[in-house]
Design an enzyme around this catalytic site. Sequence first.
Site, PDB file in Angstrom:
ATOM      1  N   LYS A 110      23.110 -37.875  44.240  1.00  0.00           N
ATOM      2  CA  LYS A 110      24.209 -37.726  45.215  1.00  0.00           C
ATOM      3  C   LYS A 110      24.010 -36.423  45.958  1.00  0.00           C
ATOM      4  O   LYS A 110      23.676 -35.407  45.344  1.00  0.00           O
ATOM      5  CB  LYS A 110      25.544 -37.692  44.451  1.00  0.00           C
ATOM      6  N   THR A 168      25.525 -43.210  41.435  1.00  0.00           N
ATOM      7  CA  THR A 168      25.622 -41.921  42.141  1.00  0.00           C
ATOM      8  C   THR A 168      27.087 -41.486  42.235  1.00  0.00           C
ATOM      9  O   THR A 168      27.384 -40.301  42.272  1.00  0.00           O
ATOM     10  CB  THR A 168      24.965 -41.976  43.542  1.00  0.00           C
ATOM     11  N   ASP A 169      28.002 -42.452  42.216  1.00  0.00           N
ATOM     12  CA  ASP A 169      29.426 -42.082  42.219  1.00  0.00           C
ATOM     13  C   ASP A 169      29.794 -41.363  40.920  1.00  0.00           C
ATOM     14  O   ASP A 169      30.567 -40.402  40.919  1.00  0.00           O
ATOM     15  CB  ASP A 169      30.296 -43.335  42.408  1.00  0.00           C
ATOM     16  N   GLN A 217       4.899 -10.929  59.558  1.00  0.00           N
ATOM     17  CA  GLN A 217       4.068 -11.248  58.394  1.00  0.00           C
ATOM     18  C   GLN A 217       3.999 -10.083  57.426  1.00  0.00           C
ATOM     19  O   GLN A 217       4.177 -10.255  56.209  1.00  0.00           O
ATOM     20  CB  GLN A 217       2.640 -11.618  58.848  1.00  0.00           C
ATOM     21  N   HIS A 270      13.559 -14.508  68.697  1.00  0.00           N
ATOM     22  CA  HIS A 270      13.156 -13.623  69.795  1.00  0.00           C
ATOM     23  C   HIS A 270      14.347 -13.121  70.606  1.00  0.00           C
ATOM     24  O   HIS A 270      15.222 -13.895  70.986  1.00  0.00           O
ATOM     25  CB  HIS A 270      12.186 -14.353  70.729  1.00  0.00           C
TER      26      HIS A 270
HETATM   27  O1  LIG Z   1       5.554 -10.640  64.160  1.00  0.00           O
HETATM   28  C1  LIG Z   1       5.068 -11.539  64.856  1.00  0.00           C
HETATM   29  N1  LIG Z   1       4.217 -12.454  64.288  1.00  0.00           N
HETATM   30  C2  LIG Z   1       3.643 -13.467  64.988  1.00  0.00           C
HETATM   31  O2  LIG Z   1       2.882 -14.290  64.429  1.00  0.00           O
HETATM   32  C3  LIG Z   1       3.970 -13.537  66.372  1.00  0.00           C
HETATM   33  N2  LIG Z   1       3.593 -14.387  67.351  1.00  0.00           N
HETATM   34  C4  LIG Z   1       4.221 -13.986  68.494  1.00  0.00           C
HETATM   35  O3  LIG Z   1       4.131 -14.539  69.626  1.00  0.00           O
HETATM   36  N3  LIG Z   1       4.993 -12.886  68.243  1.00  0.00           N
HETATM   37  C5  LIG Z   1       4.848 -12.582  66.934  1.00  0.00           C
HETATM   38  N4  LIG Z   1       5.388 -11.621  66.156  1.00  0.00           N
END
Ligand SMILES: O=c1[nH]c(=O)c2[nH]c(=O)[nH]c2[nH]1
Length: 294
Positions: free
Chosen positions: A14, A60-61, A228, A256
């Site tokens: 559920k 599931t009830d 990253q 962004h």
């Molecule tokens: O920190 C970022 N990682 C990306 O992989 C990436 N790609 C992007 O266009 N801007 C950014 N900024």
Amino acid sequence: MKSEATLGRHQHGKSRVRVGRVWRMADGKNVFVEYSVNTTLISAMEHSYEEGSNRGMTATDTQKNMCYYVAQQMKSPCSVEEYALALGRKFVSEYPLVSIAIIEVEQKPWKRVSVQGESHNHGFASTGTESRTTKVEVHRSGEYDVQSGFKELRLCKTTQSGYEGYLRDKYTLLPETRERLLASSVTCTWRYRSIAASFDEEYEAIKERIMETFFGPPKTGTYSPSVQKTLYEMGEAVIDNFPSVDWVLLNMPNLHFNPLHPVSSKFDNDVYFPTSEPHGTIEAVIKRKQKSKL
Ligand SMILES: O=c1[nH]c(=O)c2[nH]c(=O)[nH]c2[nH]1
């Protein structure tokens, strides 16, 4: 004609069972949680698919009803992980054909309010953006797995972020920068290696450490060369400070805020155009050097 078909993996459960639970304490304080629960049972139900017989099936009830029953059975305030484990254990102990119960719970961000500087006995506000999450798997054998985290914690820093040195070719338009705004809606899951002494304290401490790493020290911050690298540092901080954790999965959309060039003036790192689509999607698992399953 003899069929070529055979039954593969199967489960039934559920989704989105909404549960509110209040514990009324002797000192007048009320404790309040709101959950959205998904139950999934792995059970010996081949005959229902193959023969149309529902013999022994936990409807599931019934699974939905069990979410409420177990919530009531938790006689004192508990963590979301303790509730999920209790619910999973109830399914495998109550129903002989169930071999594994998977319980996912999202806890809504209700927080006790303060009024006139004093913590309120029974007042709560939903202030944060993030919900707390857990996914537990309880096996009939007694084995279990607990993964916890949070969903959509919105974070933003207005400087100390840049993005340079990436591949440039005829398709590349993005200018390099050492000055940009970095915003994300962080979803994070970590796996516990064992039952924590207090899941609530562990959760708060891990979340705090993740946020501290994202922002850096209050006056100076920490420069981020990419989502990253910052993501990696956030996961690394969890692995290095919390022996209870095996691995961390971080999902960090790059939300962004594009520089805006107002009419007849120059962008001065001041006015941005917030966008939600499209956004970058950056995700990684940071794991302990050995012993990880991912
Ligand atoms: O920190 C970022 N990682 C990306 O992989 C990436 N790609 C992007 O266009 N801007 C950014 N900024």
